[in-house]
Design a protein around this motif. Structure first.
Motif, PDB file in Angstrom:
ATOM      1  N   ASP A  62     -22.250 -45.160   7.406  1.00 13.02           N
ATOM      2  CA  ASP A  62     -21.855 -46.183   7.173  1.00 13.02           C
ATOM      3  C   ASP A  62     -21.996 -47.706   7.627  1.00 13.02           C
ATOM      4  N   GLU A  63     -21.915 -47.540   9.636  1.00 16.07           N
ATOM      5  CA  GLU A  63     -21.665 -48.818  10.230  1.00 16.07           C
ATOM      6  C   GLU A  63     -22.031 -48.321  11.771  1.00 16.07           C
ATOM      7  N   PRO A  64     -23.276 -48.613  11.507  1.00 21.20           N
ATOM      8  CA  PRO A  64     -24.321 -48.414  12.955  1.00 21.20           C
ATOM      9  C   PRO A  64     -22.757 -49.385  14.118  1.00 21.20           C
ATOM     10  N   ARG A  65     -22.450 -50.218  13.548  1.00 27.91           N
ATOM     11  CA  ARG A  65     -21.616 -50.640  14.807  1.00 27.91           C
ATOM     12  C   ARG A  65     -20.618 -50.175  15.626  1.00 27.91           C
ATOM     13  N   LEU A  66     -20.174 -48.972  15.183  1.00 25.74           N
ATOM     14  CA  LEU A  66     -18.962 -48.245  14.805  1.00 25.74           C
ATOM     15  C   LEU A  66     -19.339 -47.103  15.298  1.00 25.74           C
ATOM     16  N   HIS A  67     -18.304 -46.485  16.319  1.00 22.26           N
ATOM     17  CA  HIS A  67     -18.460 -44.886  16.984  1.00 22.26           C
ATOM     18  C   HIS A  67     -17.007 -44.777  17.348  1.00 22.26           C
ATOM     19  N   ALA A  68     -17.278 -42.953  16.584  1.00 25.26           N
ATOM     20  CA  ALA A  68     -15.937 -42.300  16.551  1.00 25.26           C
ATOM     21  C   ALA A  68     -16.014 -41.063  17.876  1.00 25.26           C
ATOM     22  N   LEU A  69     -15.247 -41.294  19.181  1.00 21.32           N
ATOM     23  CA  LEU A  69     -15.251 -40.417  20.458  1.00 21.32           C
ATOM     24  C   LEU A  69     -14.079 -39.429  20.295  1.00 21.32           C
ATOM     25  N   GLY A  70     -13.810 -38.587  20.843  1.00 23.46           N
ATOM     26  CA  GLY A  70     -12.564 -37.399  21.421  1.00 23.46           C
ATOM     27  C   GLY A  70     -11.517 -36.994  19.561  1.00 23.46           C
ATOM     28  N   TYR A  71     -12.214 -36.475  18.829  1.00 26.00           N
ATOM     29  CA  TYR A  71     -11.425 -36.685  17.648  1.00 26.00           C
ATOM     30  C   TYR A  71     -12.100 -35.012  17.048  1.00 26.00           C
ATOM     31  N   GLY A  72     -12.851 -34.502  18.036  1.00 21.66           N
ATOM     32  CA  GLY A  72     -13.009 -32.512  17.762  1.00 21.66           C
ATOM     33  C   GLY A  72     -14.974 -32.561  17.575  1.00 21.66           C
ATOM     34  N   ASP A  73     -15.250 -31.562  17.181  1.00 20.72           N
ATOM     35  CA  ASP A  73     -16.617 -31.051  17.428  1.00 20.72           C
ATOM     36  C   ASP A  73     -17.670 -31.947  16.333  1.00 20.72           C
ATOM     37  N   TRP A  74     -16.456 -33.125  15.715  1.00 23.57           N
ATOM     38  CA  TRP A  74     -17.705 -33.712  14.489  1.00 23.57           C
ATOM     39  C   TRP A  74     -17.732 -34.859  14.748  1.00 23.57           C
ATOM     40  N   THR A  75     -17.627 -34.961  16.447  1.00 15.00           N
ATOM     41  CA  THR A  75     -18.046 -36.273  16.984  1.00 15.00           C
ATOM     42  C   THR A  75     -18.420 -36.249  18.374  1.00 15.00           C
ATOM     43  N   ASP A 109     -23.308 -40.651  25.501  1.00 15.99           N
ATOM     44  CA  ASP A 109     -24.864 -40.869  24.103  1.00 15.99           C
ATOM     45  C   ASP A 109     -24.049 -41.760  23.169  1.00 15.99           C
ATOM     46  N   ALA A 110     -23.153 -41.617  22.858  1.00 12.48           N
ATOM     47  CA  ALA A 110     -22.416 -43.352  22.568  1.00 12.48           C
ATOM     48  C   ALA A 110     -22.975 -44.820  23.300  1.00 12.48           C
TER      49      ALA A 110
END
Length: 352
Positions: A312-325, A341-342
């Motif tokens: 819901d926010e294409p300017r934001l990436h979450a990296l390194g929190y687990g398999d969901w990232t 990729d990010a």
């Protein structure tokens, strides 16, 4: 004072450094804000005897192999800190230490990153804050009644302070097994797990885990049957100290107790065990409180993502929190691909 840049990376541990490496390669202007006062991320705060699950060659960030640690097949936490500090310096990554980020807000065409030393306005944000600062302890009945010491994995350092004490270690994962092995010869140990410990085969290490996680993600993305990933192999990597304690018969697991009492714990059948200390090796939750103003939080503290990008926010990436990232993205070897990729997605966004 408000500063401007194309990308703010929040967190200067392994994930933040991997993101910085790929952003620099793509020529993207960025800054890395890290709450720590020195390089090394959460590895600075681990217990003394911690060992990686993989040899150095399979515990590396993109572009730079981790050097061997003399006399060790599986490097310790101190070696990882030295490696990360060297990595940051080698690639001249723009890390600002001692900067805590409190919030990320939408600010027109940019995102405003609010910190304790000023604000940044960025066209994109990478959150790489990890989980170490959000230890999880389950709501077991009687926790407030226990009069002994309670601590989480993040507070454990060495067995010396528990010598001769009655210690209960709770948790059947790698942290629980390593800390139980650490204490087995110096304390009266009770190791408690929710299910019988599942050791991976002795010849399996982090590289095999990364391959299993990647194969699972590819199967799911292709609509094929779930391979089970890492969970299908087991829960505990038998690093040498764990293997030695296990083979010596010092790691005997006990089923989870039902509640705590003033002087220890009790099971549903009336069995009790006295304790001077309880160490909760019960995992973590993502450190994402800074996202609260964006209204993105989902179940279990996660946010909905497509790859690493917030749905819901294409300017934001979450990296390194687990398999969901990203498959195995919370590991040294696994974070490289999702970081690449990010960075590529962000570069495309900035060109649009």
């Amino acid at each position: 004072m408000t500063q401007r840049t194309d990308v703010v990376v929040i967190g200067g541990g392994q994930s933040g450094l991997a993101a910085g490496y790929h952003l620099r390669r793509l020529g993207v202007e960025h800054v890395i804000l890290d709450a720590q006062t020195a390089p090394g991320g959460a590895w600075q705060h681990t217990w003394d005897s911690l060992r990686l699950f993989s040899p150095a060659a399979y515990s590396s960030l993109p572009g730079r192999l981790m050097p061997l640690q003399p006399g060790e097949t599986y490097p310790d936490g101190r070696h990882v800190v030295e490696y990360l500090a060297d990595y940051e310096k080698r690639y001249e990554l723009p890390v600002q230490c001692g900067v805590r980020v409190d919030a990320v807000r939408r600010d027109g065409t940019r995102l405003r990153v609010e910190g304790d030393s000023g604000d940044w306005r960025a066209r994109a944000v990478v959150s790489a804050t990890g989980t170490w600062t959000r230890p999880f302890i389950p709501a077991v009945p009687g926790r407030r009644e226990f009069s002994g010491r309670q601590l989480h994995t993040v507070q454990y350092r060495s067995p010396a302070e528990f010598a001769g004490q009655r210690v209960i270690v709770v948790g059947g994962g790698n942290s629980g097994a390593q800390i139980a092995a650490d204490l087995a010869s110096v304390a009266e140990l009770t190791w408690v797990t929710r299910r019988p410990p599942r050791y991976l085969a002795d010849d399996i290490d982090g590289r095999a885990l990364f391959d299993a996680a990647t194969a699972r993600r590819r199967a799911l993305d292709a609509g094929r049957t779930d391979t089970g990933g890492v969970a299908s192999l087991g829960d505990i990597v038998a690093v040498p100290p764990v293997r030695a304690a296990r083979d010596a018969g010092l790691l005997r697991a006990t089923p989870m107790f039902s509640h705590l009492a003033e002087d220890g714990v009790a099971w549903a059948d009336g069995t009790t065990a006295q304790a001077d200390a309880i160490i909760w090796c019960t995992g973590f939750r993502p450190a994402l409180a800074h996202f609260a103003p964006l209204g993105l939080r989902g179940t279990r503290g996660h946010i909905a993502t497509v790859g690493t990008c917030a749905a819901d926010e294409p300017r934001l990436h979450a990296l390194g929190y687990g398999d969901w990232t990203g498959p195995a993205s919370a590991t040294l070897i696994g974070v490289g691909r999702p970081a690449r990729d990010a960075a590529r997605e962000i570069a495309e966004l900035l060109r649009a």
